[in-house]
Design a protein around this motif. Structure first.
Motif, mmCIF file in Angstrom:
data_model
loop_
_atom_site.group_PDB
_atom_site.id
_atom_site.type_symbol
_atom_site.label_atom_id
_atom_site.label_comp_id
_atom_site.label_asym_id
_atom_site.label_seq_id
_atom_site.Cartn_x
_atom_site.Cartn_y
_atom_site.Cartn_z
ATOM 1 N N PRO A 39 59.745 3.205 24.455
ATOM 2 C CA PRO A 39 59.188 1.924 23.991
ATOM 3 C C PRO A 39 57.674 1.939 24.132
ATOM 4 C CG PRO A 39 61.065 1.539 25.427
ATOM 5 C CD PRO A 39 60.754 3.006 25.519
ATOM 6 N N MET A 40 57.012 1.237 23.252
ATOM 7 C CA MET A 40 55.551 1.274 23.254
ATOM 8 C C MET A 40 54.945 -0.088 22.937
ATOM 9 S SD MET A 40 54.909 4.860 21.195
ATOM 10 C CE MET A 40 53.234 5.252 21.680
ATOM 11 N N TYR A 41 53.678 -0.222 23.361
ATOM 12 C CA TYR A 41 52.901 -1.385 22.977
ATOM 13 C C TYR A 41 52.317 -1.166 21.579
ATOM 14 C CZ TYR A 41 53.062 -2.509 27.953
ATOM 15 O OH TYR A 41 53.484 -2.801 29.224
ATOM 16 N N VAL A 42 51.978 -2.263 20.939
ATOM 17 C CA VAL A 42 51.357 -2.185 19.615
ATOM 18 C C VAL A 42 50.086 -1.352 19.659
ATOM 19 C CG1 VAL A 42 50.290 -3.533 17.778
ATOM 20 C CG2 VAL A 42 52.338 -4.396 18.926
ATOM 21 N N CYS A 43 49.288 -1.556 20.698
ATOM 22 C CA CYS A 43 48.006 -0.847 20.768
ATOM 23 C C CYS A 43 48.207 0.660 20.949
ATOM 24 C CB CYS A 43 47.135 -1.418 21.882
ATOM 25 S SG CYS A 43 47.853 -1.282 23.528
ATOM 26 N N GLU A 44 49.318 1.024 21.550
ATOM 27 C CA GLU A 44 49.623 2.452 21.686
ATOM 28 C C GLU A 44 50.009 3.045 20.334
ATOM 29 O OE1 GLU A 44 51.337 3.527 25.905
ATOM 30 O OE2 GLU A 44 52.633 2.064 24.915
ATOM 31 N N THR A 85 52.554 -6.771 23.559
ATOM 32 C CA THR A 85 53.958 -6.847 23.137
ATOM 33 C C THR A 85 54.530 -5.439 23.180
ATOM 34 O OG1 THR A 85 53.223 -8.520 21.562
ATOM 35 C CG2 THR A 85 55.528 -7.870 21.488
ATOM 36 N N PHE A 86 55.695 -5.401 23.752
ATOM 37 C CA PHE A 86 56.361 -4.149 24.033
ATOM 38 C C PHE A 86 57.517 -4.015 23.055
ATOM 39 C CE2 PHE A 86 58.767 -1.537 27.296
ATOM 40 C CZ PHE A 86 57.827 -0.522 27.351
ATOM 41 N N TYR A 87 57.514 -2.967 22.258
ATOM 42 C CA TYR A 87 58.565 -2.791 21.250
ATOM 43 C C TYR A 87 59.464 -1.618 21.615
ATOM 44 C CZ TYR A 87 56.594 -6.201 18.042
ATOM 45 O OH TYR A 87 56.170 -7.356 17.460
ATOM 46 N N ALA A 88 60.759 -1.812 21.390
ATOM 47 C CA ALA A 88 61.726 -0.755 21.705
ATOM 48 C C ALA A 88 62.682 -0.566 20.536
ATOM 49 C CB ALA A 88 62.508 -1.127 22.961
ATOM 50 N N LEU A 89 63.007 0.671 20.263
ATOM 51 C CA LEU A 89 63.995 0.991 19.231
ATOM 52 C C LEU A 89 65.391 0.639 19.730
ATOM 53 C CD1 LEU A 89 65.018 2.417 16.644
ATOM 54 C CD2 LEU A 89 64.917 4.565 17.902
ATOM 55 N N ILE A 141 46.152 3.699 29.204
ATOM 56 C CA ILE A 141 47.216 2.709 29.362
ATOM 57 C C ILE A 141 48.029 3.073 30.590
ATOM 58 C CG2 ILE A 141 49.054 3.887 28.067
ATOM 59 C CD1 ILE A 141 48.324 0.392 27.057
ATOM 60 N N ASP A 142 48.671 2.094 31.158
ATOM 61 C CA ASP A 142 49.442 2.340 32.380
ATOM 62 C C ASP A 142 50.765 3.007 32.043
ATOM 63 O OD1 ASP A 142 50.715 2.348 34.761
ATOM 64 O OD2 ASP A 142 50.143 0.319 35.306
ATOM 65 N N ALA A 143 50.676 4.288 31.788
ATOM 66 C CA ALA A 143 51.853 5.017 31.321
ATOM 67 C C ALA A 143 52.924 5.127 32.405
ATOM 68 C CB ALA A 143 51.460 6.414 30.844
ATOM 69 N N VAL A 144 52.508 5.128 33.659
ATOM 70 C CA VAL A 144 53.470 5.198 34.753
ATOM 71 C C VAL A 144 54.394 3.985 34.702
ATOM 72 C CG1 VAL A 144 53.753 5.162 37.240
ATOM 73 C CG2 VAL A 144 51.928 6.532 36.220
ATOM 74 N N LYS A 145 53.775 2.839 34.596
ATOM 75 C CA LYS A 145 54.531 1.591 34.533
ATOM 76 C C LYS A 145 55.481 1.604 33.336
ATOM 77 C CE LYS A 145 53.942 -3.377 34.111
ATOM 78 N NZ LYS A 145 53.391 -4.107 32.980
ATOM 79 N N ILE A 146 54.964 2.067 32.210
ATOM 80 C CA ILE A 146 55.768 2.084 30.992
ATOM 81 C C ILE A 146 57.014 2.944 31.175
ATOM 82 C CG2 ILE A 146 55.818 2.876 28.603
ATOM 83 C CD1 ILE A 146 52.766 2.126 28.585
ATOM 84 N N LYS A 147 56.846 4.088 31.805
ATOM 85 C CA LYS A 147 57.994 4.980 31.977
ATOM 86 C C LYS A 147 59.088 4.330 32.820
ATOM 87 C CE LYS A 147 56.025 9.488 31.112
ATOM 88 N NZ LYS A 147 55.193 10.560 31.680
ATOM 89 N N GLN A 148 58.686 3.550 33.825
ATOM 90 C CA GLN A 148 59.666 2.855 34.637
ATOM 91 C C GLN A 148 60.488 1.886 33.794
ATOM 92 O OE1 GLN A 148 57.094 1.046 37.484
ATOM 93 N NE2 GLN A 148 57.073 2.809 38.863
#
Lengths: 131, 131
Positions: A29-34, A68-72, B122-129
């Motif tokens: 999952p990713m943010y829009v900015c990513e 905003t965090f988007y996930a498939l 970006i806080d990739a660590v947090k995202i992975k969790q």
DNA sequence: AACTTATATAATAATATTATTATACACGGA
DNA sequence: TCCGTGTATAATAATATTATTATATAAGTT
């Protein structure tokens, strides 16, 4: 099952930018900015495509502060693909949305031995051999 | 595997008239004039949609005197669906078409601990969790 | 040969989709 | 409270898709 639902899903999948976005979201999952950074597309462009995919049920969104965090929704995708293959293998009679087609299809089959489409008749026997 | 090929297939599937036609062709191969009768659509409309599906590789055509006989390539459809699900489950690195994305994605992952998209971090660590 | 049937294709008009630009709004930090 | 960041949305222009109408072609029929 609904034709319109399938159409919405395939319309969402049938666009290169969106397919690329979905593939990235399949990694995590990713943010829009990513997505913006990785895909090098403008932010509105990304947001608009995400909206289309959200309406097709292919992604979920979750607000996190400004982000905003988007996930498939990979399970949904798997399920819908499976369903569509079943749709193609189903009898016409079992599909409520095809009652009209089913009726007219039967009329066609009943008019065997006459190879004229114009009068509503066709050589259905021959056709069955070929199929 | 090619994004453009997938797009072509999904564009072809993402239209209600075409989806209905494909379902009928899944029952048995048919002539254009038969589709015309069963679907109650104009002949040019049918022919044009068939052309789109032929270019997407979803149907075959065979001339028979004045008639044209169209058949659904169900094996191809099954195969492509399977391939696309594999595409979504594949590593980014294994997809030649995503080298740019893969590169930029890695850069994103390397910049851990800083929650700023603007500066490319970006806080990739947090995202992975979360994922 | 003239006529009918079956199909494809070109031209057109109507509609939908896409990308950009501009703007608005929410949230967090100085 | 003002500013920067992240995102959504509206407005616009460019492009693509769709259905219809008209036409062309090819094969069978009388």
């Amino acid at each position: 099952m609904s034709i319109d639902n399938y159409v919405k899903i395939f319309k969402a999948l049938g666009e290169p930018s969106r397919l690329r976005m979905l593939k990235l979201l399949s990694v995590r999952p990713m943010y829009v900015c990513e997505l913006e950074k990785v895909l090098q597309m403008s932010q509105p462009r990304i947001s608009q495509h995400l909206r289309v995919m959200k309406h097709a049920g292919l992604v979920t969104e979750r607000k996190e502060a400004q982000r905003t965090f988007y996930a498939l929704k990979i399970d949904y995708l798997d399920e819908q693909f499976k369903e569509l293959l079943e749709f193609f293998h189903a009898d016409l009679e079992s599909l409520p949305l095809f009652t009209g087609e089913n009726q007219r299809f039967k009329e066609l089959e009943e008019d065997c031995g006459v190879a004229q489409c114009k009068e509503g008749k066709i050589d259905a026997v021959k056709i069955k051999q070929e199929a």
